[in-house]
Design a protein around this motif. Structure first.
Motif, PDB file in Angstrom:
ATOM      1  N   ARG A 195      -0.957   2.554   7.016  1.00 37.10           N
ATOM      2  CA  ARG A 195      -0.031   3.607   6.603  1.00 37.10           C
ATOM      3  C   ARG A 195       1.195   3.710   7.521  1.00 37.10           C
TER       4      ARG A 195
ATOM      5  N   GLU B 170      -6.547   1.243   5.033  1.00 38.47           N
ATOM      6  CA  GLU B 170      -5.223   0.905   4.495  1.00 38.47           C
ATOM      7  C   GLU B 170      -4.136   1.241   5.522  1.00 38.47           C
TER       8      GLU B 170
ATOM      9  N   TYR C 239      -4.183   3.560  10.207  1.00 39.92           N
ATOM     10  CA  TYR C 239      -4.874   3.187   8.978  1.00 39.92           C
ATOM     11  C   TYR C 239      -5.650   4.396   8.466  1.00 39.92           C
TER      12      TYR C 239
END
Length: 258
Positions: free
Chosen positions: A194, A192, A188
């Motif tokens: 990834r 978010e 992350y």
């Protein structure tokens, strides 16, 4: 079992929120105990070298633009990171999760993250067959292979690209009972997601990697092997917060220099 390295280089076994100090990474109890939230965690290895596998997930090979003519690599592709690259993990028991900050070197304009499963060696490995390789493992942990991608493409060797100071955050601890081919890795950036991949998708499993390395390079106790990164690598900005999470191990939290 969770093995931690902490404080002034002490080792211990973590049970709940209590560290039971030992006289080495796989040592005997000393009788002293520490609260996890009251200590500074250190990278759980003291390597003479860090051996890294590149191109061990097919989707990552494709995203990097490499073409093997439809055939998978026949042997693991390896490179080295120096012991100077180790960076200490944040302590998940502390609200501020303070740990080492990874520098953003002036020589690069394109810093990338690569989340990986790491292996720490317990006993000397030389010409070890694949079916005995995992017997030499002390434990498994999370790693962030920080890469100066622009210098990886321009320099003769990957020394600057891979071996700048603190380019290998490691931790937060070692787990001894993990099946390295049956877990999921996630990376992350600022919360978010990834990267996400199951380790069964590795082209070369951990036992094969260790046996292969030991066929020409002696692995010593404390050495670290990074097993490759999956698809989804990308750019890091100053101040980014990176988390490498592996099921059955925990979370490695790292911050990039502002």
């Amino acid at each position: 079992m969770k093995i931690v390295r902490f404080g002034a280089g002490q080792w211990g076994v973590l049970e709940g929120e209590t560290i039971h100090e030992t006289d080495g990474p796989a040592g005997n109890p000393t009788g002293r105990h520490f609260d996890l939230g009251g200590v500074t965690l250190l990278a759980p290895a003291t390597p003479s070298k860090i051996v890294c596998v590149g191109r061990n997930y097919l989707d990552h090979i494709r995203e990097m633009g490499h073409d093997f003519g439809g055939d998978l690599p026949k042997e693991p592709g390896l490179f080295l990171k120096g012991p100077n690259t180790l960076a200490h993990p944040a302590n998940p028991a502390r609200p501020d999760r303070s740990g080492d900050v990874v520098p953003y070197p002036s020589f690069t304009n394109l810093l990338h993250y690569e989340g990986e499963l790491a292996v720490v060696i317990e006993s000397r490995m030389k010409n070890v067959p694949e079916d005995e390789a995992l017997e030499h493992v002390l434990g498994y942990t999370c790693a962030l292979d920080v890469t100066a991608r622009d210098k990886q493409k321009t320099d003769l060797q990957w020394v600057r690209a891979k071996s700048a100071d603190k380019f290998c955050p490691l931790g937060p601890w070692l787990v001894t009972s993990l099946d390295p081919q049956n877990t999921t890795l996630r990376t992350y950036v600022n919360g978010e997601l990834r990267q996400e991949a199951h380790t069964s998708l590795m082209i070369f499993p951990v036992a094969k990697i260790l046996s292969y390395i030991s066929s020409f390079m002696t692995l010593e106790p404390g050495d670290v092997v990074l097993t490759g990164t999956p698809e989804g690598v990308g750019e890091l900005k100053r101040g980014d917060q990176v988390e490498v999470a592996i099921e059955g191990i925990g979370d490695l939290h790292t911050r990039i220099e502002n």
